[in-house]
Structure formats: C-alpha cells, structure tokens
Write an enzyme that holds these catalytic residues in place. Structure first.
Site, PDB file in Angstrom:
ATOM      1  N   GLY A  98     -16.186   0.517 -28.691  1.00 13.31           N
ATOM      2  CA  GLY A  98     -16.542   0.614 -30.111  1.00 13.31           C
ATOM      3  C   GLY A  98     -16.679  -0.730 -30.808  1.00 13.31           C
ATOM      4  O   GLY A  98     -16.774  -0.797 -32.026  1.00 13.31           O
ATOM      5  N   SER A 102     -21.834  -2.283 -26.393  1.00  9.66           N
ATOM      6  CA  SER A 102     -22.466  -1.232 -25.589  1.00  9.66           C
ATOM      7  C   SER A 102     -21.578  -0.702 -24.470  1.00  9.66           C
ATOM      8  O   SER A 102     -22.020  -0.544 -23.327  1.00  9.66           O
ATOM      9  CB  SER A 102     -23.794  -1.708 -25.008  1.00  9.66           C
ATOM     10  OG  SER A 102     -24.698  -1.925 -26.042  1.00  9.66           O
ATOM     11  N   SER A 103     -20.328  -0.418 -24.815  1.00  6.90           N
ATOM     12  CA  SER A 103     -19.444   0.181 -23.812  1.00  6.90           C
ATOM     13  C   SER A 103     -19.970   1.546 -23.374  1.00  6.90           C
ATOM     14  O   SER A 103     -19.830   1.913 -22.203  1.00  6.90           O
ATOM     15  CB  SER A 103     -18.023   0.305 -24.363  1.00  6.90           C
ATOM     16  OG  SER A 103     -18.019   1.026 -25.575  1.00  6.90           O
ATOM     17  N   ASP A 144     -29.876  -1.128 -25.049  1.00  6.21           N
ATOM     18  CA  ASP A 144     -28.544  -1.295 -24.471  1.00  6.21           C
ATOM     19  C   ASP A 144     -28.538  -0.935 -22.989  1.00  6.21           C
ATOM     20  O   ASP A 144     -28.005  -1.669 -22.144  1.00  6.21           O
ATOM     21  CB  ASP A 144     -27.525  -0.411 -25.211  1.00  6.21           C
ATOM     22  CG  ASP A 144     -27.528  -0.676 -26.703  1.00  6.21           C
ATOM     23  OD1 ASP A 144     -28.097  -1.697 -27.135  1.00  6.21           O
ATOM     24  OD2 ASP A 144     -26.965   0.151 -27.451  1.00  6.21           O
ATOM     25  N   TYR A 193     -27.829   5.508 -38.848  1.00  4.23           N
ATOM     26  CA  TYR A 193     -28.778   5.014 -37.839  1.00  4.23           C
ATOM     27  C   TYR A 193     -30.050   5.893 -37.843  1.00  4.23           C
ATOM     28  O   TYR A 193     -31.174   5.377 -37.889  1.00  4.23           O
ATOM     29  CB  TYR A 193     -28.110   5.020 -36.464  1.00  4.23           C
ATOM     30  CG  TYR A 193     -28.932   4.418 -35.347  1.00  4.23           C
ATOM     31  CD1 TYR A 193     -28.733   3.092 -34.947  1.00  4.23           C
ATOM     32  CD2 TYR A 193     -29.890   5.165 -34.660  1.00  4.23           C
ATOM     33  CE1 TYR A 193     -29.471   2.536 -33.906  1.00  4.23           C
ATOM     34  CE2 TYR A 193     -30.625   4.623 -33.624  1.00  4.23           C
ATOM     35  CZ  TYR A 193     -30.411   3.311 -33.249  1.00  4.23           C
ATOM     36  OH  TYR A 193     -31.140   2.765 -32.214  1.00  4.23           O
TER      37      TYR A 193
HETATM   38  C1  GLA Z   1     -27.729   0.417 -31.002  1.00  2.00           C
HETATM   39  C2  GLA Z   1     -28.759   1.241 -30.244  1.00  2.00           C
HETATM   40  C3  GLA Z   1     -29.898   0.347 -29.742  1.00  2.00           C
HETATM   41  C4  GLA Z   1     -30.478  -0.513 -30.878  1.00  2.00           C
HETATM   42  C5  GLA Z   1     -29.347  -1.208 -31.656  1.00  2.00           C
HETATM   43  C6  GLA Z   1     -29.862  -1.940 -32.865  1.00  2.00           C
HETATM   44  O1  GLA Z   1     -27.067  -0.477 -30.156  1.00  2.00           O
HETATM   45  O2  GLA Z   1     -28.171   1.895 -29.140  1.00  2.00           O
HETATM   46  O3  GLA Z   1     -30.908   1.124 -29.148  1.00  2.00           O
HETATM   47  O4  GLA Z   1     -31.284   0.251 -31.727  1.00  2.00           O
HETATM   48  O5  GLA Z   1     -28.353  -0.290 -32.065  1.00  2.00           O
HETATM   49  O6  GLA Z   1     -30.687  -2.973 -32.489  1.00  2.00           O
END
Ligand code: GLA
Length: 330
Positions: A98, A102-103, A144, A193
């Site tokens: 968190g 990107s865990s 990610d 988002y």
């Molecule tokens: C998250 C999403 C990605 C990207 C970023 C913002 O990490 O998983 O795909 O959109 O936000 O750049």
C-alpha cells in the site's frame, strides 16, 4: 517452483497509461516471491507478512469477493490464467504494502508465473492487469504489471501504452533514485481513480486521442474539469518524452525540472496529490543534491520519488533498477 516479481517506481508519466500515453517506470530491487508445489484443485497461499491464507478454487467466479483482501489478487490471477492444476505455497515480500510501489502488481505477476503462465512479458502484464481490474474493480492501466514483467537492470522503461512497446533507457551511474514514503496509505480502490479516467474519456470524446492532441486542442474542451485533466495528460506525455532523452544524455538538471513540473501538474490539473505529498516534494526540492522530486503512482498518498546525487538524502529507500519477473526454480 519459485517465481519472483519486482515492484516498480515511476520516474515520470502518471495517469497517462490508461489513455494510451507514455510512462517511464523502472522495476526495483524490492520484490515478491511465490514458492510452492503444483497440484490439487485449489490455489492455497500463506504469507509471513499478510494475514490469513488465500484459498481460491480453480473455477473462481467473483475474485473481488475473496477474503482476506490480498486473496482477491490471487483470485483475479486464477480467474484469468485458469491453471489446469492447483498450487500450494508461500508468498514472501520485501515490498511495503500500500506504499505505492505496486505490491499488488508484483503479487499478481509472481502468482501467474508460479501457476505456470506461458507467454511474453507483455502477455503476462496484460493478463495481470485484467486480474487487478477483476480483483479491485479499479480500471487501472498496464504500467505497473508491465514494469514488473519487463524490467531491465540499470534501465528505466519508456513504455508507449498505445503501441505497447518497451524501450529501455539507461540510468546514469552517478545518480540515485530514492523512494520517500509519505506515511499515508494509498487507497486506489476509491472511486477517485475511476472518476479521473472517466473525466479523460469526456475530453477524448471532444478532441480525440490525447496521445495526438495538442494543448490548443485541449483548450476546446468546454468542461473545465475534463479540460484540466486533459491538459495534465497532454503535457505529461511531452514531459515523459523529454525526460527519456534527458536521462539518456545524463542531463539531470533537466530531469529534475521535468519531475517538479509533473508534480505540479498532478497537483493542480489532475488533483491527485495531498498536502503531505506536496510538503514532502517542497522539502526535497529544497534539499542540496536533489535534482527533482514528485509523487509517483496513483497519488492520494503513497510515496514520492526523488532523483538525487548519491547519498544526498539520509532517509528514504534508495532503489536500483532490476530485471523483470522470472521463474527462478522449477
Ligand atoms: C496506478 C495504476 C497504473 C497507473 C498509475 C498512475 O498505479 O495501477 O495503471 O494508472 O496508477 O500513473
């Protein structure tokens, strides 16, 4: 079977991937591993760091319904990969959960490989992007998962999210990439988002693909919110392109100014920063030896990435760019 997948930090290019834009992440030397044995009719994973086992039947239907929360990502991967056999094993990670590294993508990619996924790094990333969407309900882009799958040691990755091409960009030796956590846990699952993505779609409906749009085109978008979101995306795509060139040339001053401009655009036009992230970026920008700093990833908390002279910062996590996910033993 032992599969390892790295997390990522994004140097520049946020909230551009889901409109087919440009991003410049790198896979980092913090990773998730999945180790175990194939067999049976369910996937059962335990973790030292996370609560409860994740138990997912091979015919999983609703990945988002699983508990504990991390089991949803496992369920998402099972739903997309559809392995013929189950798997029993352990998950271990050096990635803070968190924190914006990107865990969840690293978990998905490691689980997919452990379950025997066969295909290119791009196919692996696309499968895991789908898994993340099923698990979290967030309409995320591919950055990610692709950074985790396609990392190159010593390089950032210039990814064109329309062509889905990955161009490695060498990171100069005399620079450090430091991740500085804000302490605010990011909640990507919130609706913010999806709202941002929908606002970009509103602009696209008026002026066409943002990848081809100019700032003059953006001025034609009537809705002020959609116009601001599009202005961020169009200007951010330009910054990513310029940053890739500046990084390859070792022009770190230019890299730093582009990062600062990116943060400002994410703060004002895209509205995904927080007072804490802003204060951290301001503090870092005023620190001797720091070329640039910006929020990285989705925003709403998480962490800041700084480009610095080696050793300029006492705190934070200096990270190195590493190779992509792989099966290390089978
Ligand atoms: C998250 C999403 C990605 C990207 C970023 C913002 O990490 O998983 O795909 O959109 O936000 O750049």
């Amino acid at each position: 079977m032992l599969a390892r997948a790295p997390g990522r930090v994004n140097l520049i290019g946020d909230h551009t991937d889901y409109t087919g834009g440009l991003v410049l992440p790198m896979a980092v030397d913090l990773a998730t591993t999945v180790e175990g044995t194939a067999g049976g009719d369910q996937v059962r994973l335990t973790s030292e760091n996370l609560e409860g086992p994740a138990v997912v039947p091979l015919d999983v239907a609703e990945p988002s319904a699983y508990q504990p929360a991390w089991a949803r990502y496992v369920a998402g991967v099972v739903a997309v990969v559809r392995p013929a056999r189950g798997f029993t094993g352990q998950v271990a990670t050096t990635l803070p959960v968190g924190a914006g590294l990107s865990s969840s993508a690293a978990l998905e990619v490691a689980v997919a490989l452990a379950l025997g996924f066969q295909g290119s790094a791009l196919e692996l990333a696309l499968a895991c992007q789908r898994a993340e969407q099923l698990a979290s309900g967030v309409p995320c882009g591919v950055m990610d998962q692709l950074a985790s799958a396609a990392g190159v040691a010593g390089h950032a990755l210039l990814i064109d999210c329309t062509a889905l091409t990955v161009t490695p960009v060498p990171i100069p030796e005399d620079v450090e990439v430091v991740v500085v956590p804000s302490g605010e846990v990011r909640q990507l699952a919130g609706s913010a988002y999806a709202d941002r993505r929908a606002q970009c779609e509103t602009a696209i409906a008026v002026i066409g693909p943002l990848t081809e749009a100019t700032l003059e085109d953006v001025a034609r978008v009537r809705d002020p919110v959609a116009r601001a979101r599009a202005r961020h995306v169009v200007s951010e795509n330009q910054r990513v392109r310029r940053m890739a060139t500046a990084l390859a040339e070792g022009d770190l001053e230019t890299c730093g100014s582009l990062m600062a401009a990116s943060h400002e655009s994410l703060r004002t036009d895209f509205e995904v920063s927080t007072p804490r992230l802003d204060a951290l970026v301001t503090e870092l920008m005023a620190t001797p030896g720091v070329y640039g700093a910006r929020l990285t990833g989705a925003g709403f908390g998480g962490c800041v990435v700084a480009l610095t002279m080696p050793g300029a910062l006492g705190g934070g996590w200096p990270v190195r760019a590493v190779g992509g996910a792989q099966v290390e033993a089978s």
